[in-house]
Design a protein around this motif. Structure first.
Motif, PDB file in Angstrom:
ATOM      1  N   LEU A 168      -6.198 -43.379 -57.127  1.00 31.24           N
ATOM      2  CA  LEU A 168      -7.010 -42.958 -58.343  1.00 31.24           C
ATOM      3  C   LEU A 168      -8.128 -41.705 -57.898  1.00 31.24           C
ATOM      4  CD1 LEU A 168      -7.601 -43.087 -61.269  1.00 31.24           C
ATOM      5  CD2 LEU A 168      -8.922 -44.835 -60.767  1.00 31.24           C
ATOM      6  N   ARG A 192      -7.852 -39.796 -55.697  1.00 26.50           N
ATOM      7  CA  ARG A 192      -7.307 -38.600 -55.127  1.00 26.50           C
ATOM      8  C   ARG A 192      -6.715 -37.957 -56.544  1.00 26.50           C
ATOM      9  NH1 ARG A 192      -3.600 -41.315 -51.401  1.00 26.50           N
ATOM     10  NH2 ARG A 192      -1.865 -40.455 -52.642  1.00 26.50           N
ATOM     11  N   LEU A 193      -6.272 -38.648 -57.386  1.00 31.83           N
ATOM     12  CA  LEU A 193      -5.831 -38.086 -58.990  1.00 31.83           C
ATOM     13  C   LEU A 193      -7.307 -37.318 -59.362  1.00 31.83           C
ATOM     14  CD1 LEU A 193      -3.354 -40.699 -60.093  1.00 31.83           C
ATOM     15  CD2 LEU A 193      -2.913 -38.506 -59.299  1.00 31.83           C
ATOM     16  N   ARG A 194      -8.150 -38.044 -59.347  1.00 32.74           N
ATOM     17  CA  ARG A 194      -9.584 -37.620 -60.097  1.00 32.74           C
ATOM     18  C   ARG A 194     -10.047 -36.494 -59.121  1.00 32.74           C
ATOM     19  NH1 ARG A 194     -12.318 -43.378 -60.391  1.00 32.74           N
ATOM     20  NH2 ARG A 194     -12.133 -43.974 -62.115  1.00 32.74           N
ATOM     21  N   HIS A 205      -7.885 -34.174 -57.599  1.00 30.76           N
ATOM     22  CA  HIS A 205      -7.033 -33.015 -58.081  1.00 30.76           C
ATOM     23  C   HIS A 205      -7.168 -32.471 -59.595  1.00 30.76           C
ATOM     24  CE1 HIS A 205      -4.570 -33.058 -54.572  1.00 30.76           C
ATOM     25  NE2 HIS A 205      -4.268 -34.397 -54.458  1.00 30.76           N
ATOM     26  N   ALA A 206      -7.468 -33.707 -60.512  1.00 32.52           N
ATOM     27  CA  ALA A 206      -7.654 -33.191 -61.816  1.00 32.52           C
ATOM     28  C   ALA A 206      -9.039 -32.451 -62.150  1.00 32.52           C
ATOM     29  CB  ALA A 206      -7.759 -34.583 -62.879  1.00 32.52           C
ATOM     30  N   VAL A 254      -7.731 -37.247 -65.643  1.00 33.85           N
ATOM     31  CA  VAL A 254      -6.645 -37.707 -64.878  1.00 33.85           C
ATOM     32  C   VAL A 254      -5.445 -37.793 -65.850  1.00 33.85           C
ATOM     33  CG1 VAL A 254      -5.891 -39.771 -63.575  1.00 33.85           C
ATOM     34  CG2 VAL A 254      -8.327 -38.777 -63.442  1.00 33.85           C
ATOM     35  N   TYR A 305      -3.970 -34.717 -66.003  1.00 34.09           N
ATOM     36  CA  TYR A 305      -3.270 -33.952 -65.016  1.00 34.09           C
ATOM     37  C   TYR A 305      -1.946 -34.925 -64.481  1.00 34.09           C
ATOM     38  CZ  TYR A 305      -2.716 -33.418 -59.912  1.00 34.09           C
ATOM     39  OH  TYR A 305      -2.043 -32.976 -58.828  1.00 34.09           O
ATOM     40  N   VAL A 306      -1.854 -36.164 -64.852  1.00 31.51           N
ATOM     41  CA  VAL A 306      -0.728 -37.073 -64.499  1.00 31.51           C
ATOM     42  C   VAL A 306       0.368 -36.585 -65.419  1.00 31.51           C
ATOM     43  CG1 VAL A 306       0.231 -39.300 -64.611  1.00 31.51           C
ATOM     44  CG2 VAL A 306      -1.771 -39.093 -63.702  1.00 31.51           C
ATOM     45  N   THR A 363       1.881 -33.272 -64.258  1.00 30.89           N
ATOM     46  CA  THR A 363       2.720 -33.398 -63.191  1.00 30.89           C
ATOM     47  C   THR A 363       3.932 -33.900 -63.369  1.00 30.89           C
ATOM     48  OG1 THR A 363       0.569 -33.469 -61.786  1.00 30.89           O
ATOM     49  CG2 THR A 363       2.791 -34.451 -61.067  1.00 30.89           C
TER      50      THR A 363
END
Length: 60
Positions: free
Chosen positions: A15, A17-19, A21-22, A29, A32-33, A36
């Motif tokens: 989570l 890492r996703l934050r 990247h977003a 998030v 972004y997901v 993707t």
């Protein structure tokens, strides 16, 4: 086309890492997901189309 809800359980490290990247893209998030997943789905469909075209024309 309607929408549906998908709930995921992910570990804290993923989570974060996703934050990261977003945030780099100025996105949530969730956005972004979703983007993707859409991109990955497009890549798979595009590759299938290429393979089908190659079979049709006999390209190996």
């Amino acid at each position: 086309m309607g929408t549906s809800v998908l709930s995921l359980r992910i570990d804290g490290e993923l989570l974060e890492r996703l934050r990261d990247h977003a945030a780099k893209r100025g996105m949530s998030v969730q956005d972004y997901v979703v983007r993707t997943l859409i991109r990955d789905d497009f890549d798979e469909r595009f590759q299938t189309a290429v393979e089908e075209t190659e079979k049709f024309y006999g390209v190996t």
